[in-house]
Structure formats: C-alpha cells, structure tokens
Design a protein around this motif. Structure first.
Motif, PDB file in Angstrom:
ATOM      1  N   LYS A 121      -8.430   6.581   4.557  1.00  0.00           N
ATOM      2  CA  LYS A 121      -7.809   6.969   5.814  1.00  0.00           C
ATOM      3  C   LYS A 121      -6.831   5.880   6.244  1.00  0.00           C
ATOM      4  O   LYS A 121      -7.065   4.684   6.021  1.00  0.00           O
ATOM      5  N   LEU A 122      -5.742   6.274   6.875  1.00  0.00           N
ATOM      6  CA  LEU A 122      -4.734   5.295   7.280  1.00  0.00           C
ATOM      7  C   LEU A 122      -5.321   4.191   8.145  1.00  0.00           C
ATOM      8  O   LEU A 122      -4.952   3.023   8.013  1.00  0.00           O
ATOM      9  N   SER A 123      -6.222   4.552   9.023  1.00  0.00           N
ATOM     10  CA  SER A 123      -6.810   3.550   9.920  1.00  0.00           C
ATOM     11  C   SER A 123      -7.564   2.479   9.141  1.00  0.00           C
ATOM     12  O   SER A 123      -7.598   1.310   9.546  1.00  0.00           O
ATOM     13  N   LYS A 124      -8.146   2.858   7.993  1.00  0.00           N
ATOM     14  CA  LYS A 124      -8.877   1.887   7.175  1.00  0.00           C
ATOM     15  C   LYS A 124      -7.917   1.040   6.342  1.00  0.00           C
ATOM     16  O   LYS A 124      -8.091  -0.171   6.195  1.00  0.00           O
ATOM     17  N   LEU A 125      -6.906   1.666   5.789  1.00  0.00           N
ATOM     18  CA  LEU A 125      -5.912   0.910   5.025  1.00  0.00           C
ATOM     19  C   LEU A 125      -5.159  -0.056   5.936  1.00  0.00           C
ATOM     20  O   LEU A 125      -4.769  -1.151   5.511  1.00  0.00           O
ATOM     21  N   ILE A 138       0.861  -1.186   0.000  1.00  0.00           N
ATOM     22  CA  ILE A 138       0.000   0.000   0.000  1.00  0.00           C
ATOM     23  C   ILE A 138       0.895   1.234   0.000  1.00  0.00           C
ATOM     24  O   ILE A 138       1.753   1.393   0.870  1.00  0.00           O
ATOM     25  N   ILE A 139       0.684   2.095  -0.983  1.00  0.00           N
ATOM     26  CA  ILE A 139       1.405   3.365  -1.074  1.00  0.00           C
ATOM     27  C   ILE A 139       0.406   4.463  -0.740  1.00  0.00           C
ATOM     28  O   ILE A 139      -0.623   4.605  -1.417  1.00  0.00           O
ATOM     29  N   THR A 140       0.698   5.238   0.286  1.00  0.00           N
ATOM     30  CA  THR A 140      -0.288   6.221   0.727  1.00  0.00           C
ATOM     31  C   THR A 140       0.399   7.375   1.454  1.00  0.00           C
ATOM     32  O   THR A 140       1.630   7.473   1.467  1.00  0.00           O
TER      33      THR A 140
END
Length: 253
Positions: free
Chosen positions: A149-153, A134-136
């Motif tokens: 959102k980071l928490s979802k990823l 995952i690139i975010t």
C-alpha cells in the motif's frame, strides 16, 4: 525466435532501442498497445506489415493473431509501451505462448519513469537525500498487496515513481502523507506524456499538486514523481571527490 516483445520506449520515436527498431522493421505482424504506444513508432515497419491495435483486443485475441502468424512462418512483434516488464502484462502472454510451444524473446525499452526524470533534468539517487527508487501504483481496479500500500511504501521517504494513478491524485497524496515521513511540503512533479511532442510538466507539493492536476485536467498517461530529489540540498558524490581513491584513480590530495 518466433515472437518478439519490444519495449517501445516512452513515446519519442528515437527513444526506442536500436535492437527494438530493427525488430519492428523486420516484423510481418505488429500487435501494439494503441492506448499507450505513440503510433509514430509504426513508421519503423515495412509497407506490407499487418498492424493490430491491442487496445481493442482480448488476451485470447492477441494470442490467436500471434499463433496464426507463427503458423505461417511470419515474424510477430508485440509492441509494448516503455519497458514491457513494468505494468506490461506480458507474463500472461508468455504463459500462453509456452502452452502453445511458441518461442519468444524480450527487447527491453526506456521506461516513462526514466523519461520523466530526464524531462525534469533530475537525478533520483542523490547522496544524503535518497539512494532508493520505489516504482509503484495506487490501488484501483488492479489490487495491490497489503504490504505494498502507498502508505506503507511512503514510510521509507525515498524517491518515488507512481504509475497509472494520476486520476486518483487526491487519494495518492493522502496515502503518501499517511506514511508519516513525507509532509505537505514534499515536492511533487507530474510529467504527462513524457518525451512526446505534447509533453507537459506540472510542479507542486503533496499539499498543492492535486489542485493543479484538477485545474489542468490531467487524467491519464502521466507519471507522478515524489521526493526530496526534486528540490533538496545534497552531498557531492564521493566518486569524483579529489580526496577519494578508487581502482581507477588516486586521490589528488
């Protein structure tokens, strides 16, 4: 093509592609992202090249310099850090060029997330650990869609590369934990200026890395890498297993 977008790579002068370096050498005008691109890349340009640092320019100013060069029949290179397709803001530039009828091409580059893995001598896709990257980035002044959102990823627990977020390291770690899969013991590595001569590597866990980052004063140009691939047992690849047959090799046993 009248304009070429070139990925400069992560910083090391030799990590630009051969095609990218040739485009730079041919350029009459270079507009480079001075806040991120290592200026040593400009050594590929010819002596009489006109160089513009886009860190001090607006989108309209970048387009105006490009348009003026094209109207004079000059070769224009827009030099972006890493690979232009990742956080490069090139779509808005290409849309403007489309409106003006200016043709362009894109030369891809080596992204800093790849240079970071190389600096760590790590593989993102280890069998039985993670087969997904995952690139975010953490939400800041640039918004992030709610579903990203980071928490979802983080609920996927994959290998993760987080750009442009080290200055918000505490928030990043809290968001990762909120996903419920990573733990405070999940390994984290920070690679600052991957592939540059001044490259630095910092290691820790979700529970400890924020303190390390604060102590070291890391606040920009750093990649956050998260996941079991950094320190975990894994299964050997079936590709090279001696009991595995594929189209190029029969099983040995």
């Amino acid at each position: 093509m009248q304009v070429t977008f070139v990925g400069a790579g992560p910083g090391d002068k030799e990590l630009i592609t051969v095609k990218g370096s040739k485009k730079l050498a041919e350029a009459d005008i270079v507009i480079y992202a001075g806040s991120l691109v290592n200026p040593i890349l400009l050594e590929y340009t010819k002596a009489n090249v006109s160089v513009h640092n886009s860190a001090h320019m607006t989108l309209d100013e970048v387009i105006e310099v490009t348009k003026a060069g094209v109207e004079k029949g000059l070769k224009v290179v827009r030099l972006h850090t890493g690979d232009p397709s990742i956080y490069g803001a090139i779509k808005e530039q290409m849309d403007k060029l489309d409106e003006l009828g200016i043709t362009y091409e894109v030369v891809p580059g080596v992204s800093s997330f790849l240079a970071s893995a190389a600096a760590l001598n790590k593989e993102f896709t280890l069998p039985s650990v993670s087969q997904t990257i995952i690139i975010t980035r953490q939400e800041g002044r640039t918004p992030v869609p709610e579903r990203e959102k980071l928490s979802k990823l983080a609920t996927h627990g994959t290998s993760m590369c987080i750009f442009l977020s080290v200055h918000m390291i505490e928030d990043v770690m809290q968001e990762l934990l909120a996903g419920g899969v990573y733990t405070k013991d999940t390994p984290v590595a920070i690679v600052q200026r991957a592939s540059w001569p001044e490259q630095k590597i910092f290691r820790g866990t979700i529970g400890t890395i924020a303190k390390v980052v604060q102590q070291e004063g890391v606040d920009r140009t750093a990649m956050i890498l998260v996941g079991g691939f950094l320190d975990s047992d894994y299964e050997l690849s079936r590709l090279y297993a001696d009991d595995f047959t594929h189209m190029y090799r029969e099983a040995k046993k």
